[in-house]
Design a protein around this motif. Sequence first.
Motif, PDB file in Angstrom:
ATOM      1  N   ILE A 161      61.728  39.241  50.604  1.00  0.00           N
ATOM      2  CA  ILE A 161      60.696  38.429  51.253  1.00  0.00           C
ATOM      3  C   ILE A 161      59.294  38.950  50.972  1.00  0.00           C
ATOM      4  N   LEU A 162      59.111  40.271  51.020  1.00  0.00           N
ATOM      5  CA  LEU A 162      57.772  40.822  50.792  1.00  0.00           C
ATOM      6  C   LEU A 162      57.308  40.577  49.355  1.00  0.00           C
ATOM      7  N   GLN A 163      58.222  40.666  48.400  1.00  0.00           N
ATOM      8  CA  GLN A 163      57.856  40.386  47.017  1.00  0.00           C
ATOM      9  C   GLN A 163      57.543  38.904  46.822  1.00  0.00           C
ATOM     10  N   VAL A 164      58.303  38.050  47.484  1.00  0.00           N
ATOM     11  CA  VAL A 164      58.027  36.612  47.421  1.00  0.00           C
ATOM     12  C   VAL A 164      56.652  36.315  48.008  1.00  0.00           C
ATOM     13  N   LEU A 165      56.319  36.950  49.121  1.00  0.00           N
ATOM     14  CA  LEU A 165      54.995  36.778  49.736  1.00  0.00           C
ATOM     15  C   LEU A 165      53.894  37.205  48.774  1.00  0.00           C
ATOM     16  N   PHE A 166      54.096  38.348  48.138  1.00  0.00           N
ATOM     17  CA  PHE A 166      53.089  38.883  47.211  1.00  0.00           C
ATOM     18  C   PHE A 166      52.815  37.902  46.069  1.00  0.00           C
ATOM     19  N   VAL A 167      53.878  37.445  45.425  1.00  0.00           N
ATOM     20  CA  VAL A 167      53.727  36.520  44.298  1.00  0.00           C
ATOM     21  C   VAL A 167      53.182  35.168  44.755  1.00  0.00           C
ATOM     22  N   SER A 168      53.637  34.702  45.923  1.00  0.00           N
ATOM     23  CA  SER A 168      53.189  33.407  46.438  1.00  0.00           C
ATOM     24  C   SER A 168      51.697  33.409  46.736  1.00  0.00           C
ATOM     25  N   ILE A 169      51.226  34.465  47.418  1.00  0.00           N
ATOM     26  CA  ILE A 169      49.805  34.555  47.746  1.00  0.00           C
ATOM     27  C   ILE A 169      48.976  34.684  46.478  1.00  0.00           C
ATOM     28  N   LEU A 170      49.469  35.484  45.531  1.00  0.00           N
ATOM     29  CA  LEU A 170      48.761  35.653  44.259  1.00  0.00           C
ATOM     30  C   LEU A 170      48.650  34.318  43.524  1.00  0.00           C
ATOM     31  N   THR A 171      49.740  33.548  43.531  1.00  0.00           N
ATOM     32  CA  THR A 171      49.724  32.242  42.861  1.00  0.00           C
ATOM     33  C   THR A 171      48.799  31.269  43.586  1.00  0.00           C
ATOM     34  N   GLY A 172      48.863  31.252  44.924  1.00  0.00           N
ATOM     35  CA  GLY A 172      48.019  30.354  45.700  1.00  0.00           C
ATOM     36  C   GLY A 172      46.540  30.652  45.521  1.00  0.00           C
ATOM     37  N   VAL A 173      46.198  31.950  45.526  1.00  0.00           N
ATOM     38  CA  VAL A 173      44.801  32.348  45.314  1.00  0.00           C
ATOM     39  C   VAL A 173      44.336  31.941  43.920  1.00  0.00           C
ATOM     40  N   SER A 174      45.205  32.096  42.935  1.00  0.00           N
ATOM     41  CA  SER A 174      44.865  31.681  41.567  1.00  0.00           C
ATOM     42  C   SER A 174      44.588  30.186  41.501  1.00  0.00           C
ATOM     43  N   CYS A 175      45.366  29.386  42.227  1.00  0.00           N
ATOM     44  CA  CYS A 175      45.139  27.940  42.271  1.00  0.00           C
ATOM     45  C   CYS A 175      43.777  27.619  42.873  1.00  0.00           C
ATOM     46  N   ILE A 176      43.403  28.374  43.903  1.00  0.00           N
ATOM     47  CA  ILE A 176      42.085  28.154  44.523  1.00  0.00           C
ATOM     48  C   ILE A 176      40.979  28.451  43.526  1.00  0.00           C
TER      49      ILE A 176
END
Length: 440
Positions: A161-176
């Motif tokens: 879960i923590l790794q999924v959170l890390f990648v998800s936030i990184l991807t979301g920030v990149s989209c922004i």
Amino acid sequence: MQQNVSAATALPHIPFYRSLYFQVLVAIFIGAILGHYWPDLGIAMKPFGDGFIKLVKMIISPIIFLSIVTGLAGMGNLKGVGSVVGKAFGYFLFFSTLALILGLIVANVVQPGAGFNVDPATLDPKAVASYADKAHETTVTGFLMAIIPTTLISPLTQGDILQVLFVSILTGVSCILIGEKAAPFVKVCESAMGVVFRMVAILMKVAPIGAFGAFAFTIGKYGLGSIVNLAWLVGTFYATSLIFVLVILGAVCLLNGFSVLKLISYLKAELLLVLGTSSSESALPSLMDKMEKAGCARPVVGLVVPTGYSFNLDGTNIYMTLAALFIAQATNTDLTLGHQILLLLVAMLSSKGAAGVTGAGFITLAATLAVVPEIPVAGMALILGVDRFMSECRSLTNFVGNAVACVVVSRWEGKLDTERLHKVLGGHEIFEGEKHRFQD
């Protein structure tokens, strides 16, 4: 929206026997009967529970990834992301610490371990050796390094879960940061999320079978009689958790304009599923879906709920201080105020260090006791037999705590549809396709 809600409430309710709540309740009852009267057969039902939990875990990673990416992309700026994360972690830190303190206070007042007079030399350290070994692996450095995945897509296949959170936030920030150029990717994620949540609805159809198998195994393996000798400890833990949920979290809910009892009623099917499987992860996808339907903004749900599963473990925190002091009292180990404060500080760190590990409650307790040498780690053998029953209470308390956190942080962010929340918690039906004003 008023017209839609009124029309929805006019629709006939589904028969009670078709509701997930009723089916899971019946499954737990049948599982308990089977495990009690035919324990060998009950133990043989374990694959049903394990299989359902595996099915749910299969879907958790994509749900977290898609929810966070689409939610963050919809926020459109990094300031909003930082605000949600900051408020969420502030909430987690305060109430997690409060849960540790409550467990410490209750243990000192009730003294559940007094009178056992156990000689630590007579305890078998081998019984808890595997947990202690895992606890040594959960150092702060190891915990932080473990957040970084091997590859960009490995978290989606490994389920951390923590790794999924890390990648998800990184991807979301990149989209922004990319802006409009990321729109096609975000649109694909939004479409995929609809498919994934439909899969969740399909998987929930077999939830009663999973709850039946898991509960039949628990009763068959450990038996109701196994809690008799430690009933005072188990009862104290359940009562303390109930006080935390109804009094402390109840006051938080009241101050934020809603009722914790209505929230619990709204999530009753998920809570029964958590009780049956002894795992709060089994209801994670459904919790995220229901929180969004109750008026919480998608970005907040996507960030707060999965993060809370690692950092907002109220039930686990109550258990750690209460169980640690029980072991000290049972082995006649005198602890000064300084020792108890050290125990509290260590528990604050160790509760995060073993986040997401199977049997995390027992492992975090081992990690805590390893740093407080006055309390014999071998004393954990005293509670090993009833830990499964306390695990259910830990999971239930953790689950309710994260549901409350999601609503509160949404309100703090000004992204809570309060009208919708009150209608949903009041029992009004909402059309499945209806959107609330904070969803986009």
